[in-house]
Design an enzyme around this catalytic site. Sequence first.
Site, mmCIF file in Angstrom:
data_model
loop_
_atom_site.group_PDB
_atom_site.id
_atom_site.type_symbol
_atom_site.label_atom_id
_atom_site.label_comp_id
_atom_site.label_asym_id
_atom_site.label_seq_id
_atom_site.Cartn_x
_atom_site.Cartn_y
_atom_site.Cartn_z
ATOM 1 N N PHE A 69 -8.192 -7.526 -6.563
ATOM 2 C CA PHE A 69 -7.892 -7.147 -7.938
ATOM 3 C C PHE A 69 -6.849 -8.047 -8.588
ATOM 4 O O PHE A 69 -6.447 -7.814 -9.710
ATOM 5 C CB PHE A 69 -7.426 -5.688 -7.983
ATOM 6 N N VAL A 72 -0.360 -9.802 -6.022
ATOM 7 C CA VAL A 72 0.639 -8.765 -5.746
ATOM 8 C C VAL A 72 1.962 -9.484 -5.501
ATOM 9 O O VAL A 72 2.025 -10.422 -4.700
ATOM 10 C CB VAL A 72 0.259 -7.939 -4.496
ATOM 11 N N ASP A 178 -11.151 3.216 -2.395
ATOM 12 C CA ASP A 178 -11.014 1.928 -1.707
ATOM 13 C C ASP A 178 -10.256 2.124 -0.396
ATOM 14 O O ASP A 178 -9.349 1.354 -0.072
ATOM 15 C CB ASP A 178 -10.295 0.932 -2.625
HETATM 16 P P1 ADP Z 1 -6.162 -6.066 -0.167
HETATM 17 O O1 ADP Z 1 -5.888 -4.582 -0.153
HETATM 18 O O2 ADP Z 1 -7.620 -6.353 -0.233
HETATM 19 O O3 ADP Z 1 -5.466 -6.776 0.973
HETATM 20 P P2 ADP Z 1 -4.270 -6.238 -2.338
HETATM 21 O O4 ADP Z 1 -4.417 -6.824 -3.698
HETATM 22 O O5 ADP Z 1 -4.068 -4.772 -2.266
HETATM 23 O O6 ADP Z 1 -5.554 -6.670 -1.523
HETATM 24 O O7 ADP Z 1 -3.067 -6.922 -1.594
HETATM 25 C C1 ADP Z 1 -2.749 -8.286 -1.642
HETATM 26 C C2 ADP Z 1 -1.655 -8.536 -0.626
HETATM 27 O O8 ADP Z 1 -0.487 -7.768 -0.962
HETATM 28 C C3 ADP Z 1 -2.034 -8.116 0.795
HETATM 29 O O9 ADP Z 1 -1.439 -9.033 1.686
HETATM 30 C C4 ADP Z 1 -1.417 -6.753 0.940
HETATM 31 O O10 ADP Z 1 -1.151 -6.433 2.295
HETATM 32 C C5 ADP Z 1 -0.138 -6.898 0.127
HETATM 33 N N1 ADP Z 1 0.276 -5.608 -0.445
HETATM 34 C C6 ADP Z 1 -0.451 -4.808 -1.242
HETATM 35 N N2 ADP Z 1 0.227 -3.693 -1.576
HETATM 36 C C7 ADP Z 1 1.431 -3.780 -0.961
HETATM 37 C C8 ADP Z 1 2.593 -2.936 -0.887
HETATM 38 N N3 ADP Z 1 2.659 -1.785 -1.538
HETATM 39 N N4 ADP Z 1 3.627 -3.355 -0.130
HETATM 40 C C9 ADP Z 1 3.577 -4.547 0.533
HETATM 41 N N5 ADP Z 1 2.529 -5.383 0.501
HETATM 42 C C10 ADP Z 1 1.459 -5.016 -0.233
#
Ligand code: ADP
Length: 349
Positions: A69, A72, A178
């Site tokens: 999406f 991050v 998801d």
């Molecule tokens: P996915 O869930 O497919 O890995 P995301 O967009 O949710 O894709 O996450 C991108 C990256 O950010 C990933 O490495 C994920 O582990 C990290 N991430 C997502 N949300 C958090 C969070 N709340 N705290 C720490 N790291 C996060």
Amino acid sequence: VDSHNSNDSHDPFTDSERTLPEKVECIDDVDMADQVLHRKNSHKSNVLSEWDIPPDQLEITELIGTGRFGPVYKGRWHGDVAVKMLDIDMSDEEQLQAFKTEVSQFKKTRHDYVVLFMGTYLKPPKLAIVTSLCRGMTLYTRVHQRGERFGMNKAIVLATQVAQGMGYLHAKGIIHKDLKSKNIFLENGKVVITDFALFSIMRLSRENRRPNVMVIPDGWLCYLAPELITALRVDSSGSSDRELPFSTTSDIYSFGTIWYELLAGCLPFHKELAESIIWRVGKGIKQPLTHLQASKDVKDVLMMCWNYNPEKRPEFTDIIKTLNRLPKKRGGLHRSPSHPLHLSRSAES
Ligand code: ADP
Ligand code: MG
């Protein structure tokens, strides 16, 4: 998405984005719309605005990673936070309201196994959601990248925690949409379920509103219930209605896949091509379990969650009871035969 991966990770907003005149106008419109909404329904508006994080208070420090999406970021707002950038058309009042309605739900969630949703952050023309920062590794990283295998006791504890967090979300009327091992963090032996908001929010995003385009990320299909897979097939043939029929029961199916990952150490159908998975799941063919060294009761949990008929899948409350009844392996703990097993769980995690 690529632009967010460039070196300007300390400031994800480019100058050109800041100076687009029509965007500035749009934001004025939004403010006006907010005022109208405020007058019409001051209570509702207050509830929404009090959570918004003032942009000058949030410091964005570094890119953590880019998921399906978008990017991050790690940020600071009264401590470390995670900032998820969204690509929602701010000029579309209907979408903005849909976003606010969606988000107002997630703000009310408070559970030990569910990530803390802290609020929304608006720095025109960009919008982000801010959650607590998870510090551990994801279940995906632990199982699939580090090759860790949890024993049965630990698998039961983790699955129970996921089921408890998910049961809570369902009781709040929230469908995760998801649920996958990449969205489950393990922090000090405790699970943290993340991204229960994202799929709903991101269907509003510009990127996802392109007609007849369905991006299928790696490893996503094995979490999708047959009714979703079937809808996916209809979609890719050109249907304009791109909304997939997610439900609490499709979350249960995804939970089944997580239970499988915990037991098997791999994803179901992991050697199959996407087309083959779509065909098999759509036909009701399940990942064979013959190679799995586990009792019938353990495998039954999988079969119940993966039931082709959504109505026959259990609810999380049933799953928790079933997991609780599964026989635990005795470890090196000093425990009398009559000692209740659940009391020793924490010592094993
Ligand atoms: P996915 O869930 O497919 O890995 P995301 O967009 O949710 O894709 O996450 C991108 C990256 O950010 C990933 O490495 C994920 O582990 C990290 N991430 C997502 N949300 C958090 C969070 N709340 N705290 C720490 N790291 C996060
Ligand atoms: Mg995620």
